[in-house]
Write a protein that holds these residues in place. Structure first.
Motif, PDB file in Angstrom:
ATOM      1  N   ALA A   1      91.417  24.135  39.212  1.00 46.50           N
ATOM      2  CA  ALA A   1      90.850  23.422  37.557  1.00 46.50           C
ATOM      3  C   ALA A   1      89.103  23.354  38.351  1.00 46.50           C
ATOM      4  O   ALA A   1      88.576  21.863  37.594  1.00 46.50           O
ATOM      5  CB  ALA A   1      91.742  22.132  37.583  1.00 46.50           C
ATOM      6  N   GLY A   2      88.808  23.770  39.864  1.00 45.41           N
ATOM      7  CA  GLY A   2      87.718  23.104  40.191  1.00 45.41           C
ATOM      8  C   GLY A   2      87.345  21.649  40.382  1.00 45.41           C
ATOM      9  O   GLY A   2      86.249  21.844  40.518  1.00 45.41           O
ATOM     10  N   GLY A   3      88.554  21.197  41.256  1.00 47.23           N
ATOM     11  CA  GLY A   3      88.369  19.886  41.644  1.00 47.23           C
ATOM     12  C   GLY A   3      88.725  19.698  42.833  1.00 47.23           C
ATOM     13  O   GLY A   3      89.082  20.602  43.710  1.00 47.23           O
ATOM     14  N   LEU A   4      88.185  18.358  43.311  1.00 47.53           N
ATOM     15  CA  LEU A   4      88.473  17.658  44.359  1.00 47.53           C
ATOM     16  C   LEU A   4      90.361  17.112  44.590  1.00 47.53           C
ATOM     17  O   LEU A   4      90.085  16.107  43.866  1.00 47.53           O
ATOM     18  CB  LEU A   4      87.878  17.462  45.767  1.00 47.53           C
ATOM     19  N   ALA A   5      90.675  17.397  45.460  1.00 48.34           N
ATOM     20  CA  ALA A   5      92.175  16.958  45.965  1.00 48.34           C
ATOM     21  C   ALA A   5      91.835  15.354  46.822  1.00 48.34           C
ATOM     22  O   ALA A   5      91.300  15.603  47.832  1.00 48.34           O
ATOM     23  CB  ALA A   5      93.250  17.788  46.062  1.00 48.34           C
ATOM     24  N   THR A   6      92.441  14.768  46.427  1.00 50.68           N
ATOM     25  CA  THR A   6      92.518  13.541  46.954  1.00 50.68           C
ATOM     26  C   THR A   6      94.067  12.425  46.803  1.00 50.68           C
ATOM     27  O   THR A   6      94.882  12.569  46.213  1.00 50.68           O
ATOM     28  CB  THR A   6      92.049  11.619  46.650  1.00 50.68           C
ATOM     29  N   VAL A   7      94.406  12.130  48.912  1.00 47.44           N
ATOM     30  CA  VAL A   7      95.413  10.978  48.402  1.00 47.44           C
ATOM     31  C   VAL A   7      95.395  10.175  48.522  1.00 47.44           C
ATOM     32  O   VAL A   7      94.601   9.356  48.315  1.00 47.44           O
ATOM     33  CB  VAL A   7      96.620  11.978  49.954  1.00 47.44           C
ATOM     34  N   ALA A   8      96.442   9.505  47.326  1.00 46.40           N
ATOM     35  CA  ALA A   8      96.289   8.339  46.228  1.00 46.40           C
ATOM     36  C   ALA A   8      97.428   6.937  47.354  1.00 46.40           C
ATOM     37  O   ALA A   8      98.557   7.895  47.909  1.00 46.40           O
ATOM     38  CB  ALA A   8      96.593   8.143  45.025  1.00 46.40           C
TER      39      ALA A   8
ATOM     40  N   GLY B   1      95.071  21.716  52.074  1.00 46.98           N
ATOM     41  CA  GLY B   1      93.510  22.223  51.350  1.00 46.98           C
ATOM     42  C   GLY B   1      93.491  20.431  50.747  1.00 46.98           C
ATOM     43  O   GLY B   1      92.004  20.217  50.105  1.00 46.98           O
ATOM     44  N   LEU B   2      93.599  19.386  51.306  1.00 46.84           N
ATOM     45  CA  LEU B   2      93.054  18.082  50.946  1.00 46.84           C
ATOM     46  C   LEU B   2      91.693  17.781  51.534  1.00 46.84           C
ATOM     47  O   LEU B   2      91.704  18.425  51.983  1.00 46.84           O
ATOM     48  CB  LEU B   2      94.086  17.003  51.493  1.00 46.84           C
ATOM     49  N   ASP B   3      90.744  17.418  50.443  1.00 47.73           N
ATOM     50  CA  ASP B   3      89.722  17.167  50.390  1.00 47.73           C
ATOM     51  C   ASP B   3      88.789  15.678  50.491  1.00 47.73           C
ATOM     52  O   ASP B   3      87.731  15.321  50.982  1.00 47.73           O
ATOM     53  CB  ASP B   3      88.574  17.455  49.352  1.00 47.73           C
ATOM     54  N   GLY B   4      90.276  14.646  50.819  1.00 42.83           N
ATOM     55  CA  GLY B   4      89.752  12.944  50.047  1.00 42.83           C
ATOM     56  C   GLY B   4      90.885  12.839  50.340  1.00 42.83           C
ATOM     57  O   GLY B   4      92.021  12.771  50.430  1.00 42.83           O
ATOM     58  N   ILE B   5      90.635  11.270  50.696  1.00 41.53           N
ATOM     59  CA  ILE B   5      91.978  10.334  51.144  1.00 41.53           C
ATOM     60  C   ILE B   5      91.686   8.703  50.474  1.00 41.53           C
ATOM     61  O   ILE B   5      89.947   8.272  50.708  1.00 41.53           O
ATOM     62  CB  ILE B   5      92.318   9.942  52.791  1.00 41.53           C
TER      63      ILE B   5
ATOM     64  N   TYR C   1      90.588  14.063  60.330  1.00 41.32           N
ATOM     65  CA  TYR C   1      90.858  14.898  59.225  1.00 41.32           C
ATOM     66  C   TYR C   1      89.519  15.627  58.483  1.00 41.32           C
ATOM     67  O   TYR C   1      90.460  16.717  57.625  1.00 41.32           O
ATOM     68  CB  TYR C   1      92.052  15.006  58.497  1.00 41.32           C
ATOM     69  N   HIS C   2      88.685  15.057  58.715  1.00 42.97           N
ATOM     70  CA  HIS C   2      87.543  15.218  57.649  1.00 42.97           C
ATOM     71  C   HIS C   2      87.160  15.514  56.167  1.00 42.97           C
ATOM     72  O   HIS C   2      87.784  16.492  55.445  1.00 42.97           O
ATOM     73  CB  HIS C   2      86.933  17.185  58.474  1.00 42.97           C
ATOM     74  N   LEU C   3      88.215  14.403  55.536  1.00 37.33           N
ATOM     75  CA  LEU C   3      88.358  14.108  54.221  1.00 37.33           C
ATOM     76  C   LEU C   3      87.250  13.009  53.848  1.00 37.33           C
ATOM     77  O   LEU C   3      86.396  11.962  54.716  1.00 37.33           O
ATOM     78  CB  LEU C   3      89.744  13.110  54.599  1.00 37.33           C
ATOM     79  N   VAL C   4      86.988  13.473  52.812  1.00 38.62           N
ATOM     80  CA  VAL C   4      85.965  12.069  52.072  1.00 38.62           C
ATOM     81  C   VAL C   4      86.629  11.433  51.834  1.00 38.62           C
ATOM     82  O   VAL C   4      87.597  10.573  51.114  1.00 38.62           O
ATOM     83  CB  VAL C   4      85.632  12.712  50.657  1.00 38.62           C
ATOM     84  N   PRO C   5      86.545   9.430  52.315  1.00 34.89           N
ATOM     85  CA  PRO C   5      86.605   8.734  51.572  1.00 34.89           C
ATOM     86  C   PRO C   5      86.369   8.264  50.186  1.00 34.89           C
ATOM     87  O   PRO C   5      85.482   8.247  50.310  1.00 34.89           O
ATOM     88  CB  PRO C   5      86.042   7.107  53.145  1.00 34.89           C
ATOM     89  N   THR C   6      87.540   7.819  49.806  1.00 31.25           N
ATOM     90  CA  THR C   6      87.128   7.715  48.158  1.00 31.25           C
ATOM     91  C   THR C   6      88.161   6.484  47.958  1.00 31.25           C
ATOM     92  O   THR C   6      88.538   5.921  48.802  1.00 31.25           O
ATOM     93  CB  THR C   6      87.889   9.129  47.192  1.00 31.25           C
ATOM     94  N   GLY C   7      87.990   5.768  46.849  1.00 32.80           N
ATOM     95  CA  GLY C   7      88.486   4.595  46.214  1.00 32.80           C
ATOM     96  C   GLY C   7      88.623   4.073  45.180  1.00 32.80           C
ATOM     97  O   GLY C   7      87.749   4.370  44.086  1.00 32.80           O
TER      98      GLY C   7
END
Length: 302
Positions: free
Chosen positions: A191-198, A222-226, A248-254
């Protein structure tokens, strides 16, 4: 002056109590620089939110939160950011997961009745649709059942409803169909998005090493962020998630995981522990997304 964003919120399209329009207006009113709408298993509220965000001049990220398979008592949710609301795969996935919810809900209500909590599916649907326009699609979930229990006097609060009956260790809990973690990540990517573990703490891992193993497996899928900053994360958890993001080279989100009245102690843009997410988190997420060269959301304009 530091600006802040909230990249994890819910609306009446799933189990929040603010409509998408109300959510955007509330975000603007409290001074947020940007917001993501990440309803459970559906993107039905995204177009309304996009329109309001454009009207008020706010950065907006179209998103979703997908339930994925994971051993109890933990739960694994994958956030999608910058998803295309019209992606066919997203619609197919939503249909499957919503049908699973619709099959599970009557089982929960029946069990509650057996336990002496006399509520009906009609009451639950009434809770879910009371602030939704007639004919609009809505996801009926456990928070709506919890609200019905509160109104019936069976419990004193939403939290008590989950602790006693509806949580993964509750006496009226039933699992629903979920995607595998890899399927959830691939669906978001398609769907063109980035995947982040919530909210990784909700995985309920035995220790930091166990959590690192899980995050590593997700990264390999393939996870992109955490999600580093969340209402359930204390300072120790934030530090650990930042370490995992770097490793693991993930984008930190929140984000707050705002649901309105259904999580009354979680404040939009602040969470439960005055969790604030600097706008740089959105900048980094958007930069990673653009590097993928996928769908460009019209509403992501500054």
């Amino acid at each position: 002056m530091t600006q802040f964003v909230d990249l994890h919120t819910h609306s009446t399209a799933s189990d929040g109590t603010y409509s998408p329009t109300e959510l955007i207006r509330a975000a603007k009113a409290c001074g947020l620089a940007g917001i993501a709408l990440t309803d459970h298993d559906t993107g039905n509220g995204l177009k309304e939110a996009v329109a309001e965000a454009e009207k008020v001049g706010m950065r907006f990220v179209p998103g979703i939160e997908i339930s994925a398979e994971f051993p109890l008592p933990g739960t694994l949710h994958i956030l999608g950011h910058f998803v295309d609301p019209d992606a066919p795969g997203l619609h197919r996935m939503s249909k499957i997961l919503l049908e699973s919810r619709n099959a599970r809900n009557p089982l929960i209500v029946r069990r509650l009745n057996e336990l002496g909590c006399k509520i009906t599916m009609e009451q639950v649907r009434g809770v879910a649709t009371e602030k939704v326009p007639v004919g609009a699609a809505v996801v009926v979930g456990r928070p709506h059942i919890a609200e019905a229990l509160v109104r019936a006097g069976c419990v004193a609060s939403i939290r008590q409803a989950f602790d006693v009956y509806l949580g993964t260790t509750g006496s009226a809990y039933f699992p629903k169909e979920r995607l595998t973690p890899r399927q959830a990540i691939e669906c978001i990517h398609e769907a063109g998005g980035l995947a982040t573990v919530a909210h990784p703490v909700q995985l309920r891992c035995e220790n930091a090493a166990h959590l690192a193993t899980i995050v590593n497996h997700l990264a390999e899928a393939g996870l992109d962020g955490i999600e580093v900053w969340h209402s359930d994360h204390n300072n120790r958890a934030v530090t650990l998630m930042l370490e995992l993001a770097e490793k693991y080279h993930l984008v930190p989100t929140g984000g707050s995981d705002f649901h309105g009245r259904h999580k009354a102690d979680v404040v939009l843009g602040h969470g439960r522990r005055n969790v604030k997410v600097a706008v740089e988190a959105l900048d980094r997420l958007e930069e990673r997304w653009r590097q993928r060269g996928k769908y460009v959301a019209k509403s992501s304009n500054r």
